[in-house]
Design an enzyme around this catalytic site. Structure first.
Site, PDB file in Angstrom:
ATOM      1  N   ASP A   1     162.471 -20.236 -20.182  1.00 51.13           N
ATOM      2  CA  ASP A   1     163.371 -19.695 -19.155  1.00 51.13           C
ATOM      3  C   ASP A   1     164.826 -19.926 -19.617  1.00 51.13           C
ATOM      4  O   ASP A   1     165.056 -20.501 -20.705  1.00 51.13           O
ATOM      5  CB  ASP A   1     163.038 -20.421 -17.828  1.00 51.13           C
ATOM      6  CG  ASP A   1     163.642 -19.756 -16.610  1.00 51.13           C
ATOM      7  OD1 ASP A   1     163.993 -18.571 -16.680  1.00 51.13           O
ATOM      8  OD2 ASP A   1     163.746 -20.436 -15.565  1.00 51.13           O
TER       9      ASP A   1
ATOM     10  N   HIS B   1     165.027 -13.505 -10.217  1.00 48.99           N
ATOM     11  CA  HIS B   1     165.120 -14.975 -10.263  1.00 48.99           C
ATOM     12  C   HIS B   1     165.371 -15.489  -8.850  1.00 48.99           C
ATOM     13  O   HIS B   1     165.672 -14.729  -7.946  1.00 48.99           O
ATOM     14  CB  HIS B   1     166.279 -15.391 -11.178  1.00 48.99           C
ATOM     15  CG  HIS B   1     165.937 -15.291 -12.630  1.00 48.99           C
ATOM     16  ND1 HIS B   1     166.006 -16.356 -13.482  1.00 48.99           N
ATOM     17  CD2 HIS B   1     165.513 -14.239 -13.380  1.00 48.99           C
ATOM     18  CE1 HIS B   1     165.639 -15.977 -14.699  1.00 48.99           C
ATOM     19  NE2 HIS B   1     165.344 -14.687 -14.666  1.00 48.99           N
TER      20      HIS B   1
ATOM     21  N   SER C   1     162.962 -24.170 -18.694  1.00 50.92           N
ATOM     22  CA  SER C   1     164.241 -23.733 -19.269  1.00 50.92           C
ATOM     23  C   SER C   1     164.829 -24.830 -20.153  1.00 50.92           C
ATOM     24  O   SER C   1     164.385 -25.978 -20.122  1.00 50.92           O
ATOM     25  CB  SER C   1     165.229 -23.413 -18.142  1.00 50.92           C
ATOM     26  OG  SER C   1     165.606 -24.611 -17.497  1.00 50.92           O
TER      27      SER C   1
END
Ligand code: 13P
Length: 300
Positions: A88, A214, A52
C-alpha cells in the site's frame, strides 16, 4: 504446492465488469494475515492483503519477515480463492524495488503530493520497474488525506480531476488508480464521508482502468454499494484499515499501538480471540460492503 499470487491486473477488471469490489485489508500485524485469508476462503471471495511503507515502521516489521510470514500462512491455509499481496502507499522507488524483488505481487506508488508532471514521471518509472517482474501498479491522483487534515482542507484542493485522471492513466500505464472523491483515511470526526458520485461518474467516463477507493472505514453501506454498483463500473478495490485495527485492539483490550513482536508474546487465547474478531469483521465487509462473496469462481 502453493498457487501463484494474483495481481490487481488479474483481479480488478473482473470485479469492475461484475459490479463488486475487492477488499484490500491492511494486515498491520502479521497476526492479521491468517484471519483475513481465512475469511475470504470461507466466503469464496477474492482478497487483497496489504501493508504500507509507514506501517512497516509503525509496527517494527521488516519487509522480508512480512513476506516470509505471509508465505508460511499462505502455504498452510492453501486457499482456493485468489489472493494478492499488495504494498500500500509507498512514496519511494527504492522501497517499491524492495517489495517487487521481495515477493509482493502488486505495489502502490503514491507520488500524489508532487505536481502532476512529476507524479506522472515518477509513477511511470515504477510501472517500468514492476512490469518486468509481472507485478501490478496502483497510483494516486488527487490527495486522499487523513481525517485530521480533512477537517480543515477545502475539498476542491484535494479531489481528483477527471481530465487529469484520463491523462494520468494514459501516460503512466498504471493498472489501477486511487481517486479522491470524498473519503479519507482514519476515523471521521465532525465532517462526515460524502462520496461525490457526479465526480466518480465523470472520472469513470474518462478512465477505463479500475478505480480504487481509499479510506474504506466508516463509510455508510448505501454509499459504498452505490459506488461499487454504478452501471459504468464504479470502484473495484476498497481499502480498509482503521476499522480492522480498532476491532483488533478492542478485542485485546489495548489502547495503544503495539509492535508486531509484542503481539505474538500475548497469551495464545487472547491472540485467538483477536484473530477471530478480525476474521468476523473481514467476513462482514466481504458480504455486506464489497459484495464479493461467492465470486472466486469467476477467476477459475
Ligand atoms: P481506513 O484506515 O480509513 O480504512 O483507510 C485505509 C486505506 O485507505 C489504506 O490505504
Amino acid at each position: 504446492m502453493t498457487q501463484k499470487l494474483f495481481t490487481l491486473k488479474d483481479l480488478l477488471p473482473v470485479a469492475q465488469k461484475n459490479h463488486f469490489a475487492i477488499g484490500a485489508f491492511s494486515a498491520r500485524f502479521t497476526g492479521m494475515i491468517e484471519p483475513i485469508i481465512r475469511a475470504a476462503l470461507e466466503l469464496q471471495s477474492p482478497v487483497i492483503v496489504q501493508i504500507s511503507k509507514v506501517e512497516f515502521s509503525w509496527y517494527q516489521i521488516s519487509l522480508p519477515y512480512y513476506v516470509r510470514k505471509f508465505h508460511e500462512i499462505y502455504s498452510k491455509v492453501s486457499p482456493n480463492v485468489p489472493v494478492c499481496l499488495h504494498l500500500d502507499h509507498t512514496n519511494t522507488l527504492e522501497f517499491v524495488q524492495e517489495a517487487v524483488s521481495g515477493g509482493f505481487s502488486s505495489v502502490m506508488i503514491d507520488a500524489s503530493s508532487r505536481p502532476l508532471e512529476e507524479n506522472i514521471a515518477y509513477t511511470r518509472q515504477v510501472v517500468e520497474l514492476a512490469r518486468k517482474r509481472g507485478v501490478s501498479v496502483e497510483a494516486e491522483l488527487g490527495r486522499i488525506l487523513s481525517s485530521d487534515k480533512f477537517e480543515t482542507t477545502s475539498e476542491e484542493e484535494i479531489f481528483t480531476d477527471p481530465l487529469e485522471a484520463e491523462r494520468f492513466a494514459r501516460e503512466t500505464g498504471v493498472d489501477a488508480l486511487a481517486i479522491s472523491i470524498g473519503t479519507v483515511h482514519g476515523v471521521y470526526f465532525t465532517k462526515q464521508p460524502k462520496i461525490d458520485f457526479d465526480r466518480l461518474e465523470a472520472i469513470r467516463k474518462h478512465v477505463q482502468i479500475p478505480l480504487v477507493l481509499h479510506g474504506g472505514s466508516g463509510i455508510p453501506v448505501e454509499q459504498i454499494r452505490r459506488a461499487i454498483q454504478m452501471d459504468s463500473g464504479g470502484v473495484s478495490k476498497i481499502n480498509i484499515a482503521t476499522e480492522l485495527e480498532m476491532t483488533l485492539y478492542e478485542s485485546l483490550g489495548i489502547l495503544e499501538r503495539l509492535p508486531d513482536v509484542e503481539f505474538w508474546k500475548l497469551p495464545s487465547q487472547q491472540i485467538a480471540r483477536a484473530q477471530d474478531a478480525v476474521r468476523e469483521l473481514t467476513k462482514k465487509k466481504i458480504k455486506d460492503y464489497l459484495l464479493s462473496d461467492q465470486k472466486a469462481y469467476l477467476y477459475d
